[in-house]
Design an enzyme around this catalytic site. Structure first.
Site, short mmCIF file in Angstrom:
data_model
loop_
_atom_site.label_atom_id
_atom_site.label_comp_id
_atom_site.label_asym_id
_atom_site.label_seq_id
_atom_site.Cartn_x
_atom_site.Cartn_y
_atom_site.Cartn_z
CE LYS A 1 -3.93 -2.54 1.94
NZ LYS A 1 -4.50 -3.21 3.23
CD GLN B 1 -3.36 -4.63 6.37
OE1 GLN B 1 -3.35 -3.85 5.83
NE2 GLN B 1 -4.06 -5.85 5.96
CG ASP C 1 -9.74 -0.44 4.81
OD1 ASP C 1 -9.77 -0.76 3.62
OD2 ASP C 1 -8.95 -1.02 5.61
#
Ligand code: NDP
Length: 293
Positions: free
Chosen positions: A54, A98, A121
């Protein structure tokens, strides 16, 4: 019949190039460089790889990235304090925690804390809730489901009225994909571990999205001839001939299903690359939302 291969790698590269162009343009206009903060707790090797890729994607797109790593024994308070700090940091437009967090940490509480305007997200309950409601729009759509829809849109000009079957109902893939397909006016069936006569149900699909995490579960005779098959699954299977001793396969038995499907995504190189491309798009969007403030 032999299916057309839907090349997610190339499509994702194009999305990332578009993002890069828009970032360059906005910076030339004197606007802020978009910034993405990642929060990695613990040393899960797969998570470390995802976070690294990322950051690399950010670098290529001209987006600033800020990596925050906490040890596996970080307390709930420490993780929450970090998220609160990032919520208040004007350089940070998107926050990515994450997952999975190490056991013992309350994932839901952490995700709840991420500012809805920085929720790149798309996992904040408000964003997911809006996705599920008619006439409401989430600020962000979760990246893998958004990438899945993007691929479908490349090959299905009119999703409306199509029979879509989503195999899997997880919070991060199956359910949001199903919600997106409903929003696109498909007729959607969601299958899961308790579904009866699974092959018969799957055979009704004009559009099939497989997100179960079971290696090569979907067989040729489950698939309607000409169907669009999107394989989200990523499964490791032993392969003594491979350098690492394993290879990655999807939830679809690719070789045999490609004989009947109209369109199919490969694994790797299908949905996988789309996830990061959508994260870049969401981060740019977060910066645009911040511009309006
Ligand atoms: P989960 O394990 O959270 O969910 C799996 C879903 O599949 C559940 O809804 C489960 O049903 C259902 N399921 C499991 N076994 C069966 C079965 N035998 N028959 C019917 N349904 C079944 O997985 P995720 O959604 O997180 O991930 C799915 C796959 O997608 C995985 O391979 C994962 O690696 C991959 N993935 C890929 C990403 C990418 O970027 N390409 C990103 C995220 C995930 P039930 O609800 O009843 O338990």
């Amino acid at each position: 019949m032999s299916a057309t291969i839907l090349d997610g790698k190339t499509i994702a590269e194009n999305v990332r190039l578009e993002v890069k162009e828009q970032v360059t343009k906005r910076v030339a206009e004197g606007k802020m460089v978009p910034g993405l903060a990642t929060v990695l707790v613990g040393e899960n090797p797969a998570s470390q790889v995802y976070v690294r890729s990322k950051h690399k994607a950010c670098q290529e797109a001209g987006i600033n990235s800020y990596g925050h790593v906490l040890s596996a024994d970080a307390t709930q308070q420490e993780v929450e304090d970090l998220v609160i700090e990032l919520n208040d940091d004007p350089k940070v437009h998107g926050i990515l925690v994450q997952l999975p967090l190490p056991s013992g940490l309350d994932e839901e509480r952490v995700l709840n804390l991420v500012s809805i305007e920085k929720d790149v997200d798309g996992f904040h309950p408000l964003n997911i809730g809006r996705l599920a409601q008619k006439g409401r729009d989430p600020l962000f759509i979760p990246c893998t489901p958004a990438g899945t829809m993007y691929l479908i849109e490349q090959v299905v000009p009119k999703i409306e009225g199509q029979n879509a079957v989503v195999l899997g109902r997880s919070n991060i893939v199956g359910m949001p994909v199903a919600l997106l397909l409903v929003r696109a006016n498909a007729t959607v069936t969601i299958c899961h571990s308790r579904t009866k006569n699974l092959p018969d149900v799957v055979r009704q699909a004009d559009i099939l999205v497989a997100a179960v995490g079971r290696a090569e579960m979907v067989k040729k005779d489950w698939v309607k001839p000409g169907a669009v098959v999107i394989d989200v699954g990523v499964n490791r299977v032993d392969d003594p001939t491979a350098k690492r001793g394993y290879k990655l396969v999807g939830d679809v038995a690719y070789d045999e299903v490609a004989e009947v499907a109209g369109v199919i995504t490969p694994v790797p190189g299908g949905v996988g690359p789309m996830t990061i491309a959508m994260l870049m798009k969401n981060t740019l969007r977060a910066a645009e939302i911040a511009d309006l403030k």
